[in-house]
Design a protein around this motif. Sequence first.
Motif, short mmCIF file in Angstrom:
data_model
loop_
_atom_site.label_atom_id
_atom_site.label_comp_id
_atom_site.label_asym_id
_atom_site.label_seq_id
_atom_site.Cartn_x
_atom_site.Cartn_y
_atom_site.Cartn_z
N TYR A 1 0.84 -1.20 0.00
CA TYR A 1 0.00 0.00 0.00
C TYR A 1 0.87 1.25 0.00
O TYR A 1 0.66 2.17 -0.80
N SER A 2 1.88 1.26 0.88
CA SER A 2 2.75 2.45 0.99
C SER A 2 3.49 2.72 -0.31
O SER A 2 3.73 3.86 -0.66
N PHE A 3 3.90 1.66 -0.99
CA PHE A 3 4.66 1.83 -2.22
C PHE A 3 3.75 2.14 -3.42
O PHE A 3 4.23 2.27 -4.54
N GLY A 4 2.46 2.21 -3.17
CA GLY A 4 1.53 2.62 -4.22
C GLY A 4 1.06 1.51 -5.14
O GLY A 4 0.20 1.72 -5.99
N ASN B 1 -2.80 0.63 -4.77
CA ASN B 1 -3.69 1.58 -5.44
C ASN B 1 -3.55 1.52 -6.96
O ASN B 1 -4.52 1.75 -7.68
N THR B 2 -2.35 1.21 -7.44
CA THR B 2 -2.17 1.07 -8.88
C THR B 2 -3.02 -0.10 -9.39
O THR B 2 -3.70 0.02 -10.42
N ARG C 1 -5.68 -1.33 -7.94
CA ARG C 1 -7.10 -0.96 -7.82
C ARG C 1 -7.53 -0.01 -8.93
O ARG C 1 -8.64 -0.12 -9.47
N MET C 2 -6.66 0.94 -9.25
CA MET C 2 -6.98 1.90 -10.32
C MET C 2 -7.15 1.18 -11.65
O MET C 2 -8.09 1.44 -12.40
N LEU D 1 -12.53 11.33 -9.32
CA LEU D 1 -11.21 11.95 -9.48
C LEU D 1 -11.26 13.42 -9.08
O LEU D 1 -10.36 13.92 -8.39
N SER E 1 -11.23 4.59 2.85
CA SER E 1 -9.94 4.33 3.50
C SER E 1 -8.78 4.42 2.51
O SER E 1 -7.66 4.67 2.89
N TRP E 2 -9.02 4.16 1.23
CA TRP E 2 -7.90 4.20 0.28
C TRP E 2 -8.16 5.08 -0.93
O TRP E 2 -7.22 5.50 -1.58
N HIS F 1 -6.28 8.26 -1.91
CA HIS F 1 -4.89 8.21 -2.37
C HIS F 1 -4.76 7.89 -3.85
O HIS F 1 -3.64 7.74 -4.33
N ILE F 2 -5.88 7.76 -4.55
CA ILE F 2 -5.73 7.43 -5.97
C ILE F 2 -5.20 8.65 -6.72
O ILE F 2 -5.37 9.79 -6.29
N GLY F 3 -4.56 8.38 -7.80
CA GLY F 3 -4.00 9.46 -8.60
C GLY F 3 -2.93 8.91 -9.51
O GLY F 3 -2.62 7.72 -9.46
N GLN G 1 1.19 7.83 -7.99
CA GLN G 1 1.17 7.93 -6.53
C GLN G 1 2.21 6.98 -5.96
O GLN G 1 2.24 5.81 -6.32
N VAL H 1 2.67 6.08 -0.17
CA VAL H 1 1.38 6.52 0.36
C VAL H 1 1.32 6.19 1.85
O VAL H 1 1.71 5.10 2.26
N ASP H 2 0.85 7.14 2.66
CA ASP H 2 0.66 6.87 4.08
C ASP H 2 -0.69 6.21 4.30
O ASP H 2 -1.72 6.79 3.92
#
Lengths: 436, 438
Positions: A290-293, A296-297, A299-300, B38, B370-371, B374-376, B379, B382-383
């Motif tokens: 999660y911290s390294f992104g 989210n990558t 998930r996106m 977004l 919760s997440w 942080h999308i973008g 990225q 991420v904390d």
Amino acid sequence: MLRIIWKQIVNRRKSNGWILLELLCVFCLAWYIVDFFFVLEYNRSLASHRDVRNTYRIDVGTLPASHAGYDTASAAPPAAIAHLQRVVARIKEYPDVESAGLCLGDYSLPGTGSFNGSTYRSAQDTLKTISIQRINFIAEEDYFKVFRHTSGRGGRPVSLADYDWGAPGVALVTRIVAETLFPGEEAVGKIIESTWVSPEYPREQYRIAGVTDDLKRFNYSRPHGVVFFPARIDESNYLYVSIAVRSRGHIPAARFMKEFRQQMSAPLRIGNYYLKNMASLVQVEAGTNYSFGITNTIRMHAALMAFFLVTVALCVLGAFLYRVNVRREEIGIRRAMGAGNHGIRWMFILEGLLLLSIAAIPAMIIEVQFISAGLIDTLGKHDMSPGDYLPDNGLLRFLITNLVTWLTLAGIIVPAILYPAWRAGRITPVEALRDE
Amino acid sequence: MRMAYYLKQAWQLLKQNRFYSLIYIVGTGLSISMVMILAIVFYIKVANLYPESARDRLLMVRYGQVTTAEGNINSGRLSLHTVDVCMNSLQTAEAVTVVYDEWGDNFVQPAGSDEQLPVAVKYVDTGFWKVFAFSFVNGAPFTEADMQSGIRTAVVSASFARQLFGHTDVAGQYMQLNFDSYRICGVVKDVSFVANHTFAQVWIPYTANAGLEEAWEGSSYGSTLGNFLAYALAPSVKEAGKVREEIKENLHKYAASLGEGITFTVNEQPDRQWQSIFRFYGGQSINFAGLLWQYAGVFLVLLLVPAISLSGMADAQMERRLAEMGVRRAFGAPRHTLMNQLIAENLLFTGLGGVAGLLFSYVLLYAFRSWIIHIGIRQMFVDAAPAGLDVELAPSMLMNYTVFAVALVTCVVLNLLATVIPAWRTSCREIVYSLNKK
């Protein structure tokens, strides 16, 4: 039948223009995402050769000097080391703990964000070098048993007892290190040395005591070279010791941690040590991802894929609903000539698949432009991961990912056509021809 | 009047072709919901929100990179010395603060319990309470005297005070943090995790932690790097440029004053708030224009892909009405009137899709709060919110004039993208062809 459908598509090329354009755009975008997931899943499929399930990091803290319970005598390094060893012994006595291992720093534990890298070379051929990850383990406990490292390509579990740690300056290496520095040779017994030297850091030399299977830093990455350096707890390192345990796996992680905290907080209050925290290493890796992104990558990409697929499904559904309405007469004649429901449905499905195939050709040409422009990354490709991997074979990867994209879109288009095709199949010849 | 008539007609069309209209509205809604997610995430990251209610006046320097005479490179946060020289002497700024924000390894020991309670801590100075507009529900910030003497005092969040003591009137009470005793001097309204510059559960003077003031690596790195981020607040949005220039000048002079061979850079910093969301580590040089173009590209794809699909549907719908258009043309209606009518009618469908899409985006944002913040693009580092802590999204973050305006503009753009070509094609057809169309 295909020829007839082809003629239909050509004759109605103006109305097919929108759907073809949509399929073209979505094909290119979906291929980009399929390519990402193809590489991701390929990397995930590569064996890890260690098992972090049911493993935990146990953090012990030390009381500050200002605390009422602080014991000055216990703070002296020899006493502190003895207390730390007692802490480890008590942890091992906990009934649900199968084994415990010690290492130096978070970077020696799997799944953490910390990393300690170096470059080593073969002492006999100093031109052969490799960038490696350093793992410093304490040879007093079986670090390898906790994480179930293997050798012989997954065949044999590695144990601390397998190797002779008596002689100073020995190390274990992973297969990539052995094959890169000593290709075609038996690496055990050979000497490796650090490439970087300075007045403060003289050249280090290590004799290879054994070769373990390759490791991946993260589940989504490729294997990379690792060298395991043994150490003993001493005054220079006891402050940096990390404790890892493997549970027997009988109870879920949350319950194990809760019960361990409840039952071990008091017993682990030894000297100035206390039980500070614990974490499942599976969760630690998830946190690092999660911290390294990367989370989210993923998930996106998944969300965008879902968006494109739903969009294309709606487009096909709308277009074929309209198509069925304006082609009632044609359907009526086909029914009057003996075509069954199944035949009418099949005709529309084939038409959709043919449209997709037509769109795929220019899409593939555009994709080649993406590749030429350097817009396509390969997840996990790194100088530290030498070797041949399928995603590096550009043509094969291109063909596989396009095939997967075609199948994915076909898997969406066919269900989207089914409803309009079902409606078409229900049109009776009398009704349709009366319209005419 | 004419618009009302068009919309009435569009409503009739909607009722006639319910399934078809539903597909169109769902397609529109989906596109708008993606764009709005977004847009809202971007809004939450850059808008003025409690307690960062002056983000538009904020300038920050968070990372530095230093290269030694031997060519060794190191990057990280700034040393207190660097901040002192470059930020604390600013003439143009209204207030300045330094923050140490590594909040990963702090535990509170509740009285009478063996439990170790993880807690998010920020180490700050007295300027922090001036730069950021915290709302105190009990007590007050720690004082300059507390700061100077390094006395262990703490400001805590209201929810944390309740968790620890059961109520928020706790100013004057003591708590154990990492086995050290801290006097609570104030309680503030909770800060949402989305306010990344200020989020914590406990704020204490950085002087209470003796090691923080030390610079890293000593003189070989010019004592430039350390543990701190620095923020400056401009007196007004207009004057932010002046503050930026003064900080840059100070940094430039500072870099030039370091030992021979030492190179110190902060790249494009100081950052404005919108720039800060793209910076993740020291030594990172950012092409802001390129990133904004990438965002524009993503927005365009999210609009264009459904727009093509919607165009196809709109084209088919208008093809059905060719006979009606033929009659209108035969009775003298000009082409632009027909085009306007078709576009206006379609606006009803797009508007309904827009409302549905906006509501759907709220559902998605809430469900994945919760997440999803942080999308973008690009990225990294991420904390994650601390375990067990809910990421709160206040209604004002989701429902405000900016968000509604973006949704409206998106609807209009999508409607134009989806209907201009079909409407133009329909209105340009020959009258005889249109009249002959069944």
